[in-house]
Design a protein around this motif. Structure first.
Motif, mmCIF file in Angstrom:
data_model
loop_
_atom_site.group_PDB
_atom_site.id
_atom_site.type_symbol
_atom_site.label_atom_id
_atom_site.label_comp_id
_atom_site.label_asym_id
_atom_site.label_seq_id
_atom_site.Cartn_x
_atom_site.Cartn_y
_atom_site.Cartn_z
ATOM 1 N N GLY A 362 35.368 35.283 40.396
ATOM 2 C CA GLY A 362 35.901 36.092 39.293
ATOM 3 C C GLY A 362 35.369 35.616 37.949
ATOM 4 O O GLY A 362 35.454 36.310 36.947
ATOM 5 N N ASN A 363 34.823 34.380 37.914
ATOM 6 C CA ASN A 363 34.110 33.856 36.747
ATOM 7 C C ASN A 363 34.945 33.849 35.471
ATOM 8 O O ASN A 363 34.404 34.049 34.377
ATOM 9 N N GLY A 364 36.273 33.681 35.622
ATOM 10 C CA GLY A 364 37.136 33.664 34.428
ATOM 11 C C GLY A 364 37.031 34.968 33.664
ATOM 12 O O GLY A 364 37.213 35.004 32.450
ATOM 13 N N GLY A 365 36.711 36.046 34.354
ATOM 14 C CA GLY A 365 36.622 37.359 33.688
ATOM 15 C C GLY A 365 35.296 37.605 32.995
ATOM 16 O O GLY A 365 35.090 38.649 32.391
ATOM 17 N N ASN A 366 34.362 36.661 33.075
ATOM 18 C CA ASN A 366 33.058 36.859 32.417
ATOM 19 C C ASN A 366 32.169 37.738 33.297
ATOM 20 O O ASN A 366 31.891 37.396 34.440
#
Ligand code: XUL
Length: 519
Positions: A362-366
């Motif tokens: 999910g890449n912290g939303g990035n």
């Protein structure tokens, strides 16, 4: 010993792979990279520079020069090409070669190299390849002439598609009518290489022929309305298409005398690199999807019945083992991964570590929209890279986040644009250069919630050629050949079920951004 040679004339290299069907072993696997081995062709990535980014052509003389060079080096290594019992292979799909003189009426002489002998036969000095996206107007005209894109899709399995050979032929006939009129024979890369090897006008097979917007998939012959919508007199420049197991001739005396092939060695029809890979991955029967991670990324699978993509990005091709296959192609494959790695200065081990150890699903939303070159799926005409997320990521100051972002975006695109196939794969077989990267395999497993496996042989397209030659010459079943050559390696990347909701959310955000772009 029963040895079969598979060749793969791909965008950036030519590969040769030999299988021994008695011992079940691969006994030769050699490649030649055009950029480094043939710098005189000015094609570091396999195609010629052009001021217009939509135009991508290659020099067909480079492909035949590569044949000479690769056979030369195989012979020099001590391998006896006289032990080969049959040859087949594959070519990058959609690319086309235009000849004034049919290959059947030419006899290669050993007094000079193939490239020199071929030069005067070309009616068009360069070959448009699959990366070309300059035929939008021709696609529209073809669709209009036959009653809309729905009709083109119903007949040929794909809507009129810029890189497909029909629209490329139409552009050539429209912009260079005299050179088109002087063209006696049009080849795909696959039939061209087969024809050069056999000194024959090798026909196009159903697998690669389906990538032309010209083949009537139900009847397995060239479609009259599509031929007429494409260019005048086109039927006379194409031989009737054939099944992929067809013997198209025997190896030309040039190769016997120069490289020691046995006289009479059969040449079996070549096919497209993706249909050939389907065989080389042992995935020619439905149930398993293949993610091929190369210059382009593709996802493909054998099909129970031919279905078409309502969004218009996916394709139906002939399956060389019989029946059909579906394929979705993404032009921002390794080109985009390399662009990101270069920009944030990560080498491949660091790129892998960034995904596996330094970032989270999910890449912290990035999120990245990663269109470094014009994209085929979805259709993005101009390079377009956008970053959404934390300030450091957006300013390209977070290398690890950038590495995960590109790979997650590619996997989400693969999932979104393959949903029309209607069967969620339980196993995803990964192949191609990037399949070595465990970080990429991890993301694919999590996004698709499928087990990801890889094969011992990296060059599945050349392997598919060798296996097709063996099937045609020895009359062996594919199931028989898959057992020794296509068994997945022991490593399994199993999906983490806990991240399903993470990717549902990120997938929805990706879809939202793509919808804003009209894709
Ligand atoms: C498939 C496609 C590419 C080329 C790459 O439709 O265009 O995968 O076959 O060689």
């Amino acid at each position: 010993m029963a040895l079969f040679l598979g060749l793969d004339s791909s965008t950036q290299s030519l590969s040769a792979l030999v299988v021994d069907t008695d011992s079940g072993r691969v006994v030769l696997d050699k490649s030649l990279n055009y950029g480094s081995a043939l710098p005189e062709y000015h094609s570091p990535h396999g195609f010629l520079e052009n001021a217009d980014p939509a135009v991508k052509h290659s020099d067909p003389l480079m492909w035949v020069e590569a044949l000479d060079r690769l056979f030369e080096s195989i012979r020099a290594s001590g391998f006896d090409l006289g032990s080969i019992a049959g040859v087949s292979g594959a070519g990058q799909q959609h690319g086309s070669v235009y000849l004034k003189t049919p290959l059947a009426s030419v006899t290669w002489t050993t007094k000079s190299k193939l490239a020199e002998q071929l030069r005067p036969l070309l009616s068009r000095p360069t070959a448009p390849i699959w990366m070309d996206s300059s035929t939008g107007a021709d696609c529209a005209a073809i669709a209009e002439a036959v009653g809309g894109d729905g009709v083109v899709t119903r007949i040929s399995g794909s809507r009129a598609t810029p890189r497909f050979t029909g629209p490329q032929i139409r552009k050539f006939a429209r912009t260079e009518p005299a050179a088109y009129a002087a063209t006696a024979e049009i080849h795909l890369v696959s039939s061209f290489i087969a024809g050069v090897l056999a000194g024959a006008s090798a026909p196009i097979d159903f697998g690669d022929g389906a990538g032309m917007n010209l083949l009537d998939l139900a009847a397995l012959r060239w479609s009259e309305p599509l031929l007429a919508a494409t260019a005048p007199g086109l039927a006379a420049k194409l031989r009737a298409p054939v099944a992929s197991t067809t013997r198209v001739g025997e190896i030309a005396p040039y190769f016997v005398e120069r490289y020691g092939f046995r006289r009479g060695t059969p040449v079996i029809a070549f096919t497209g690199d993706n249909p050939s890979s389907l065989v080389g991955m042992g995935a020619a029967l439905p149930g398993t999807a293949v993610a091929s991670l190369g210059t382009s990324d593709t996802i493909f699978a054998a099909m129970r019945e031919p279905k078409t993509d309502p969004r218009g990005f996916g394709h139906v091709f002939g399956n060389p083992a019989g029946g059909f296959m579906c394929l979705i192609c993404f032009s921002n494959g390794s080109l985009a991964r390399e662009a990101v790695a270069e920009r944030v200065k990560l080498d491949w081990p660091a790129f892998e570590r960034a995904i596996l150890a330094e970032t989270e699903p999910g890449n912290g939303g990035n999120l990245m929209l990663p269109y470094f070159v014009p994209e085929i799926t979805p259709r993005i005409a101009k390079p377009d890279v956008r970053l959404f997320g934390t300030p450091d990521f957006v300013a390209w100051r977070a290398p690890a986040l950038a590495a995960r972002a590109i790979v997650e975006a590619q996997a989400l695109a693969m999932r979104r644009y393959s949903d029309w196939i209607g069967e969620t794969p339980r196993t995803l077989l990964a192949t191609g250069g990037a399949a070595k990267n465990r970080g990429i395999l991890r993301v694919l497993a999590d996004v698709f919630q499928a087990e990801v496996r890889t094969l011992a042989v990296a060059n599945s397209s050349a392997l598919g050629g060798a296996l097709r030659a063996a099937a045609a010459v020895e009359g062996r079943s594919f199931a028989d050949l898959f057992a020794p050559f296509c068994a997945p390696g022991p490593e399994r990347t199993t999906p983490n079920a806990k991240v399903t909701s993470v990717y549902a959310e990120l997938g929805a955000r990706y879809a939202e951004e793509m919808t804003k772009l009209g894709c």
